[in-house]
Design a protein around this motif. Structure first.
Motif, PDB file in Angstrom:
ATOM      1  N   VAL A  77       0.846  -1.198   0.000  1.00  0.00           N
ATOM      2  CA  VAL A  77       0.000   0.000   0.000  1.00  0.00           C
ATOM      3  C   VAL A  77       0.879   1.245   0.000  1.00  0.00           C
ATOM      4  CG1 VAL A  77      -1.620   1.344   1.403  1.00  0.00           C
ATOM      5  CG2 VAL A  77      -2.032  -1.090   1.021  1.00  0.00           C
ATOM      6  N   ASP A  78       1.934   1.240   0.819  1.00  0.00           N
ATOM      7  CA  ASP A  78       2.851   2.379   0.840  1.00  0.00           C
ATOM      8  C   ASP A  78       3.505   2.572  -0.521  1.00  0.00           C
ATOM      9  OD1 ASP A  78       2.232   2.789   3.491  1.00  0.00           O
ATOM     10  OD2 ASP A  78       4.060   1.833   4.267  1.00  0.00           O
ATOM     11  N   GLN A  80       2.321   1.624  -3.386  1.00  0.00           N
ATOM     12  CA  GLN A  80       1.280   2.066  -4.318  1.00  0.00           C
ATOM     13  C   GLN A  80       1.031   3.562  -4.159  1.00  0.00           C
ATOM     14  OE1 GLN A  80      -0.200   0.352  -6.731  1.00  0.00           O
ATOM     15  NE2 GLN A  80      -1.526   2.016  -7.353  1.00  0.00           N
ATOM     16  N   LYS A  81       0.964   4.033  -2.919  1.00  0.00           N
ATOM     17  CA  LYS A  81       0.748   5.469  -2.688  1.00  0.00           C
ATOM     18  C   LYS A  81       1.907   6.280  -3.240  1.00  0.00           C
ATOM     19  CE  LYS A  81      -2.155   4.999   1.406  1.00  0.00           C
ATOM     20  NZ  LYS A  81      -2.242   5.150   2.856  1.00  0.00           N
ATOM     21  N   GLN A  82       3.120   5.803  -3.039  1.00  0.00           N
ATOM     22  CA  GLN A  82       4.291   6.506  -3.557  1.00  0.00           C
ATOM     23  C   GLN A  82       4.254   6.526  -5.087  1.00  0.00           C
ATOM     24  OE1 GLN A  82       8.059   4.972  -2.248  1.00  0.00           O
ATOM     25  NE2 GLN A  82       9.217   6.450  -3.426  1.00  0.00           N
ATOM     26  N   GLU A  84       1.597   6.342  -7.011  1.00  0.00           N
ATOM     27  CA  GLU A  84       0.550   7.260  -7.449  1.00  0.00           C
ATOM     28  C   GLU A  84       1.007   8.707  -7.328  1.00  0.00           C
ATOM     29  OE1 GLU A  84      -2.876   6.164  -5.144  1.00  0.00           O
ATOM     30  OE2 GLU A  84      -3.204   4.328  -6.286  1.00  0.00           O
TER      31      GLU A  84
END
Length: 141
Positions: A77-78, A80-82, A84
């Protein structure tokens, strides 16, 4: 099981958590084999107590596997956020580059128009004016 905040350096990374879970699972398997061999010599209460111990080992092992999986998901998730965020920055930069390209295209067409005016040639003047008009329409859109 609070391994993240605990003073246990063995749980420092995902691989260590998984290795510990595997070790506990292997211990539970060995404990079960030993229990099967010794069960005929034990009374019911002793067998039940040992089965509970085996279940505790398996429960701890399962908790550790769950924690390792949760850490993997948290990391994903981390990441993926980075990703994005990086994509959003790249889009902004690409938009700026496109804006500069449009501005440079307009300037180039204005220079062509100036050259056509200096040459006093009606065909190139009209063509250059059309290009400038198209550039202005594109910039407004």
């Amino acid at each position: 099981m609070a391994t993240e905040n605990g003073p246990f350096p063995i749980f420092g990374d995902i691989a260590a958590v998984q290795a510990t879970a595997k070790l506990l699972s292997d211990v539970a398997d060995a404990y079960n084999k030993r229990l099967k061999l010794e069960a005929p010599k034990l009374d019911g209460a002793e067998v039940y107590a040992r089965l509970q111990e085996e279940q505790r080992l398996r429960s701890i092992s399962n908790q550790l596997y769950f924690e390792a999986a949760q850490r993997v998901l948290d990391d994903a998730v981390d990441d993926q956020k980075q990703l994005e965020g990086d994509l959003a920055k790249a889009k902004e930069r690409l938009k700026k580059i496109e804006d500069w390209a449009q501005a440079l295209d307009l300037i180039a067409d204005l220079l062509v128009l100036a050259g056509a005016l200096l040459a006093r040639k009606p065909g190139p003047i009209v063509a250059a004016l059309k290009e400038v008009r198209d550039d202005i329409k594109t910039a407004k859109a």
